[in-house]
Design an enzyme around this catalytic site. Structure first.
Site: not given
Length: 188
Positions: A14, A19, A64, A66, A112
């Site tokens: 990531y 994000h 993570f 969310n 989220n």
């Protein structure tokens, strides 16, 4: 005492994704202060520093995106940090790449990570700095693929500048409040 939390996803896969702009901002603030973000507790990596004379924790939730609220709520509860002293830094697809927007409170706006934080804190009364990462060029493009995609080479300098401005906005919120930060940084 303040908590500055940058949102993102843990793991090398990531790195440099849209994000993870919150994580990158925390890394920038920590590097500038000479602080290591390496303590692992409360489902997060964190370090501590001082910003404008105030003790400040720099946090990267490891839950993570969310589920960011789980980590943040545990941290806030343990250290008894007032919700209004929790500053969240996240990506925003509704803003052009490199723009930042400061808000003192409000809804998740479809994000989220922010939804999770609002749920777990049982409040939306915390300041947030949203960094624009642009939106997909095609309506049919999968949003999850977009935010988990990497930045284009030409976007990097624009985002580096946005991270510097986000850091300054954090300092402004701590020194003079979110309204002053909104006046100085929104729309730029």
């Amino acid at each position: 005492m303040y908590l500055i939390a940058g949102l993102g996803n843990p793991g090398n896969q990531y790195e440099m994704t849209r994000h993870n702009i919150g994580f990158h901002t925390i890394d920038y603030i920590a590097d500038k202060a000479g602080v290591k973000i390496k303590k692992l507790k409360y489902k997060a990596l964190y370090g501590e520093t001082e910003i404008n004379g105030e003790k400040a924790f720099l946090l990267k939730p490891q839950t993570f995106m969310n589920n960011s609220g789980e980590s943040i709520a545990e941290f806030v509860s343990f250290f008894k940090i007032p919700v209004e002293n929790v500053i969240i830094i996240s990506d925003d697809i509704s803003l052009d790449t490199g723009r930042i927007r400061v808000r003192g409170k409000g809804s998740a706006g479809g994000h989220n990570g922010l939804k999770s934080i609002i749920y777990h804190l049982n409040s939306d009364q915390f300041p947030r700095i949203r960094i624009g990462v642009g939106s997909p060029k095609h309506k049919d493009y999968d949003l999850a693929d977009y935010v988990l995609g990497r930045f284009a080479k030409e976007e990097i300098p624009v985002l580096e500048d946005a991270i510097i401005r986000a850091d300054k906005a954090v300092g402004e919120i701590i020194a003079r409040g979110f309204q002053s930060a909104m006046n100085k940084f929104n729309g730029k």
